[in-house]
Write an enzyme that holds these catalytic residues in place. Structure first.
Site, PDB file in Angstrom:
ATOM      1  CB  SER A  59       4.656 -16.616  16.458  1.00  0.00           C
ATOM      2  OG  SER A  59       3.896 -16.798  15.061  1.00  0.00           O
ATOM      3  CB  THR A  60       1.618 -12.944  15.496  1.00  0.00           C
ATOM      4  OG1 THR A  60       1.185 -13.833  14.939  1.00  0.00           O
ATOM      5  CG2 THR A  60       1.148 -11.476  15.039  1.00  0.00           C
ATOM      6  CG  HIS A  86       6.175 -19.430  14.431  1.00  0.00           C
ATOM      7  ND1 HIS A  86       5.031 -19.592  15.071  1.00  0.00           N
ATOM      8  CD2 HIS A  86       6.662 -20.558  14.786  1.00  0.00           C
ATOM      9  CE1 HIS A  86       4.952 -20.508  16.011  1.00  0.00           C
ATOM     10  NE2 HIS A  86       6.211 -20.872  15.743  1.00  0.00           N
ATOM     11  CG  MET A 179      -3.007 -17.157  16.620  1.00  0.00           C
ATOM     12  SD  MET A 179      -3.612 -16.759  14.711  1.00  0.00           S
ATOM     13  CE  MET A 179      -3.412 -15.119  14.847  1.00  0.00           C
ATOM     14  CG  ASP A 182       5.404 -23.921  18.283  1.00  0.00           C
ATOM     15  OD1 ASP A 182       5.705 -24.924  18.800  1.00  0.00           O
ATOM     16  OD2 ASP A 182       6.010 -23.279  17.408  1.00  0.00           O
TER      17      ASP A 182
END
Length: 238
Positions: A59-60, A86, A179, A182
């Site tokens: 993600s991030t 993401h 973050m 998931d």
């Protein structure tokens, strides 16, 4: 449903309580040292002769992490790669195209119904969950716009859970910077349904340590790696 919520609560509590020191990471890795991992992989019998598939969630900070990992994989790698990053609709295609221009493997945005191939990385389109299904002896991409999972579509958990349903392949799962949690539930599911090797990015190189930290808390991670060594670890499992 209540039991499911209780399990997630326990996982969240465990992730929050992780101690931040090297001895803890060795404890929470399935194997204590890199040498032990190398010896095991030299035997290379963990997959019981099954074909392999690589699944990656991030993600991030993920685009940079994906570039580092995917550019480290050879075009001869004996597995397809499925990726959830993401990202909102409209951005994943340009990410895939840019990575494809840099990598030895082919990188593309996943298309509904296509058969996955060794040496190709398929990135989930923004706004769609990336799943798979068996088509004869092959595996096909299945995209859908079902409910968000933990606020995400695509979701790492959805991908991992879908891949877990194909029980005649061995899985290599990678959780990198991001973050939240998931991917953690998905790793648990993958572990329940066949041979699995799981890798988490280290706190040292993660932009955000949430997703790797939660994955480590499952006690199912085989190797905790700095970003720069994840590709070589994947290769050693193949």
């Amino acid at each position: 449903m209540a039991a499911s919520r209780a399990n997630i609560h326990k996982l969240q509590k465990k992730a929050m309580n992780i101690e931040e020191n090297p001895s803890f990471w060795r404890k929470y890795s399935k194997k204590g040292t890199r040498e032990m991992l190398k010896n095991e992989k030299n035997i290379n019998n963990w997959s019981y002769g099954n074909k392999k598939i690589i699944v990656i969630g991030t993600s991030t900070g993920g685009p940079r992490a994906l570039q580092t990992v995917l550019t480290g994989l050879p075009e001869t790698i004996e597995a397809p790669i499925l990726v959830v990053q993401h990202m909102p609709p409209g951005f994943t295609k340009s990410l895939a195209d840019r990575l494809n221009s840099l990598c030895r493997i082919q990188v593309k945005e996943a298309e509904d119904g296509e058969l996955i191939q060794k040496g190709v990385a398929y990135i989930a389109p923004g706004g769609f969950h990336l799943k798979v299904r068996k088509v004869g002896m092959s595996i096909a991409v299945l995209l859908d716009q079902s409910e968000l999972r933990s606020g995400h579509r695509p979701s790492v958990d959805v991908l991992f859970e879908s891949v877990s349903e194909i029980t005649d392949i061995a899985k290599i799962a990678v959780i990198m910077t991001g973050m939240g949690m998931d991917g953690s539930s998905g790793i648990i599911k993958l572990n329940q349904t066949g041979p699995l090797k799981a890798i988490a990015e280290s706190q040292k190189t993660s932009i955000v340590f949430g997703m790797p930290k939660a994955a480590i808390a499952t006690n199912l991670i085989d190797s905790i790696e700095d970003l720069e060594t994840i590709a070589s670890t994947i290769i050693s499992y193949c």
